[in-house]
Motif scaffolding. Structure first.
Motif, PDB file in Angstrom:
ATOM      1  N   ASN A  19      71.982  72.873 -30.487  1.00 23.22           N
ATOM      2  CA  ASN A  19      71.492  72.842 -31.950  1.00 23.22           C
ATOM      3  C   ASN A  19      71.352  71.570 -32.329  1.00 23.22           C
ATOM      4  OD1 ASN A  19      71.767  75.565 -32.596  1.00 23.22           O
ATOM      5  ND2 ASN A  19      73.878  75.380 -33.529  1.00 23.22           N
ATOM      6  N   TRP A  20      72.035  70.533 -31.799  1.00 24.86           N
ATOM      7  CA  TRP A  20      71.657  69.009 -32.078  1.00 24.86           C
ATOM      8  C   TRP A  20      70.511  68.719 -31.234  1.00 24.86           C
ATOM      9  CZ3 TRP A  20      73.405  65.964 -35.396  1.00 24.86           C
ATOM     10  CH2 TRP A  20      74.815  66.089 -35.678  1.00 24.86           C
ATOM     11  N   LEU A  21      70.212  69.303 -29.920  1.00 28.15           N
ATOM     12  CA  LEU A  21      69.110  68.869 -29.240  1.00 28.15           C
ATOM     13  C   LEU A  21      67.862  69.491 -29.822  1.00 28.15           C
ATOM     14  CD1 LEU A  21      70.269  69.951 -25.456  1.00 28.15           C
ATOM     15  CD2 LEU A  21      69.770  67.295 -26.410  1.00 28.15           C
ATOM     16  N   ARG A  22      67.903  70.802 -30.221  1.00 31.77           N
ATOM     17  CA  ARG A  22      66.772  71.368 -31.036  1.00 31.77           C
ATOM     18  C   ARG A  22      66.413  70.460 -32.278  1.00 31.77           C
ATOM     19  NH1 ARG A  22      68.907  76.017 -31.545  1.00 31.77           N
ATOM     20  NH2 ARG A  22      68.099  76.753 -29.447  1.00 31.77           N
ATOM     21  N   ALA A  23      67.521  69.959 -33.231  1.00 32.50           N
ATOM     22  CA  ALA A  23      67.258  69.282 -34.193  1.00 32.50           C
ATOM     23  C   ALA A  23      66.665  68.001 -33.944  1.00 32.50           C
ATOM     24  CB  ALA A  23      68.458  69.124 -34.846  1.00 32.50           C
ATOM     25  N   ALA A  24      67.158  67.398 -32.737  1.00 35.85           N
ATOM     26  CA  ALA A  24      66.562  66.083 -32.383  1.00 35.85           C
ATOM     27  C   ALA A  24      64.924  66.387 -32.077  1.00 35.85           C
ATOM     28  CB  ALA A  24      67.117  65.563 -31.050  1.00 35.85           C
ATOM     29  N   VAL A  25      64.592  67.554 -31.398  1.00 32.47           N
ATOM     30  CA  VAL A  25      63.279  67.788 -31.159  1.00 32.47           C
ATOM     31  C   VAL A  25      62.425  67.924 -32.405  1.00 32.47           C
ATOM     32  CG1 VAL A  25      61.842  69.328 -29.785  1.00 32.47           C
ATOM     33  CG2 VAL A  25      63.810  68.488 -28.794  1.00 32.47           C
ATOM     34  N   SER A  66      64.356  59.964 -45.791  1.00 29.39           N
ATOM     35  CA  SER A  66      64.206  61.214 -46.453  1.00 29.39           C
ATOM     36  C   SER A  66      65.002  62.328 -45.613  1.00 29.39           C
ATOM     37  CB  SER A  66      63.130  61.827 -46.652  1.00 29.39           C
ATOM     38  OG  SER A  66      62.990  63.106 -47.316  1.00 29.39           O
ATOM     39  N   MET A  67      64.504  62.171 -44.238  1.00 32.59           N
ATOM     40  CA  MET A  67      65.138  63.235 -43.409  1.00 32.59           C
ATOM     41  C   MET A  67      66.785  63.127 -43.274  1.00 32.59           C
ATOM     42  SD  MET A  67      63.309  65.438 -41.564  1.00 32.59           S
ATOM     43  CE  MET A  67      63.985  65.548 -39.926  1.00 32.59           C
ATOM     44  N   TRP A 154      72.408  60.240 -39.013  1.00 31.45           N
ATOM     45  CA  TRP A 154      71.829  59.290 -38.069  1.00 31.45           C
ATOM     46  C   TRP A 154      71.048  59.831 -36.982  1.00 31.45           C
ATOM     47  CZ3 TRP A 154      71.228  54.665 -38.649  1.00 31.45           C
ATOM     48  CH2 TRP A 154      72.190  53.545 -39.477  1.00 31.45           C
ATOM     49  N   ALA A 155      71.422  61.120 -36.677  1.00 26.72           N
ATOM     50  CA  ALA A 155      70.542  61.757 -35.729  1.00 26.72           C
ATOM     51  C   ALA A 155      69.167  62.187 -36.101  1.00 26.72           C
ATOM     52  CB  ALA A 155      71.341  63.129 -35.076  1.00 26.72           C
ATOM     53  N   SER A 156      69.028  62.905 -37.414  1.00 30.84           N
ATOM     54  CA  SER A 156      67.679  62.920 -38.124  1.00 30.84           C
ATOM     55  C   SER A 156      66.957  61.653 -38.211  1.00 30.84           C
ATOM     56  CB  SER A 156      67.892  63.473 -39.293  1.00 30.84           C
ATOM     57  OG  SER A 156      68.488  64.729 -39.054  1.00 30.84           O
ATOM     58  N   PHE A 157      67.623  60.721 -38.638  1.00 34.49           N
ATOM     59  CA  PHE A 157      66.910  59.190 -38.821  1.00 34.49           C
ATOM     60  C   PHE A 157      66.295  58.895 -37.591  1.00 34.49           C
ATOM     61  CE2 PHE A 157      66.950  54.604 -38.750  1.00 34.49           C
ATOM     62  CZ  PHE A 157      66.216  54.296 -39.940  1.00 34.49           C
ATOM     63  N   LEU A 158      67.171  58.873 -36.417  1.00 33.34           N
ATOM     64  CA  LEU A 158      66.749  58.211 -35.240  1.00 33.34           C
ATOM     65  C   LEU A 158      65.624  59.224 -34.658  1.00 33.34           C
ATOM     66  CD1 LEU A 158      69.997  57.101 -33.613  1.00 33.34           C
ATOM     67  CD2 LEU A 158      68.222  55.581 -34.507  1.00 33.34           C
ATOM     68  N   ALA A 159      65.642  60.309 -34.631  1.00 31.50           N
ATOM     69  CA  ALA A 159      64.768  61.289 -34.107  1.00 31.50           C
ATOM     70  C   ALA A 159      63.409  61.265 -34.846  1.00 31.50           C
ATOM     71  CB  ALA A 159      65.325  62.728 -34.061  1.00 31.50           C
ATOM     72  N   PHE A 160      63.455  61.106 -36.079  1.00 26.91           N
ATOM     73  CA  PHE A 160      62.131  61.281 -36.825  1.00 26.91           C
ATOM     74  C   PHE A 160      61.589  59.510 -36.592  1.00 26.91           C
ATOM     75  CE2 PHE A 160      59.209  59.860 -40.599  1.00 26.91           C
ATOM     76  CZ  PHE A 160      58.963  61.126 -40.774  1.00 26.91           C
TER      77      PHE A 160
END
Length: 237
Positions: A19-25, A66-67, A154-160
């Motif tokens: 789930n974390w990997l999919r959210a990062a992608v 926003s993410m 933080w994961a969403s911020f960095l991925a975006f």
């Protein structure tokens, strides 16, 4: 001779990791598409590098914040729900332990155990840690691994941000005449990668996922570029 090891993730741990990997992608994909649409649209209206950089940075910061905020609110709500469910279960275990033992027995029996084995397993699990047993079997929650809203934010911020940097750099670094072609090619290549990755993580066919991903990104860039050209022709830029 060395003993064989067997340390791969199982069950909830593997599911959480996927789930974390999919959210990062998907977060990176959002950063690529939204920022590419923005900067290509501005490039259709003006060739000024400062304007492109300003628009791209503004889109990157606004999108990543926003993410992160959305993910923090969403995961905080999920964590609150998990903690509330655990509190209810803790109260029920304190007030009606026999009924909870019977409930745990029924749940284990529904999973394929015989009645006698389910009863024995329920008694042993209750004796060891009743709350953890009910949390995992009845609620599907691991009390030791509740969702963390800050990690998600933080994961969403960095991925975006990682995704958005590609079209931003592609639009401002090349010479004026090459900016849009370089950006389009770079974005298409990145979308092929994120589409393939998301399909592989979900054990789905990669071909259709890549076509959908690239098609959506190209459509977004085409529409915003057309709007930018019209506005530039009208003297808005």
């Amino acid at each position: 001779m060395t003993e064989p090891t067997h340390d791969e993730a199982h069950g909830g741990a593997l599911g959480a990791r996927l789930n974390w990997l999919r959210a990062a992608v998907l977060g990176a994909n959002d950063g690529i598409v939204s920022t590419a649409g923005l900067v290509v649209g501005v490039a259709g209206a003006t060739s000024d590098r400062a304007a492109l950089l300003t628009a791209g940075l503004a889109g990157l910061l606004a999108g990543s914040m926003s993410m992160a905020a959305g993910e923090y609110v969403s995961v905080s709500t999920q964590r609150d729900s998990e903690m509330a469910a655990l509190a209810v279960e803790k109260r029920e275990l304190r007030e009606q332990p026999e009924a909870e033992l019977e409930e745990l027995t029924d749940l284990l029996e529904e999973r394929g155990l015989s009645r006698d084995v389910a009863r024995e397993a329920a008694e042993q699990l209750t004796e060891r840690d009743a709350l953890r047993a009910h949390a995992r079997v009845e609620l599907g929650i691991d009390p030791d691994d509740l969702t963390n809203p800050w990690h998600a934010a933080w994961a969403s911020f960095l991925a975006f941000t990682a995704g958005a940097l590609l079209p931003l750099l592609a639009i401002v670094l090349p010479p004026s005449g090459w900016r849009v072609p370089v950006t389009v090619v770079s974005v298409v290549a990145a979308l092929v990668l994120t589409g393939w990755s998301s399909a592989r993580l979900g054990a789905a066919a990669a071909g259709r996922a890549v076509v959908r991903n690239v098609g959506g990104g190209v459509l977004a860039m085409g529409v915003t570029y057309g709007v930018g050209v019209l506005l530039g022709a009208a003297g808005v830029s």
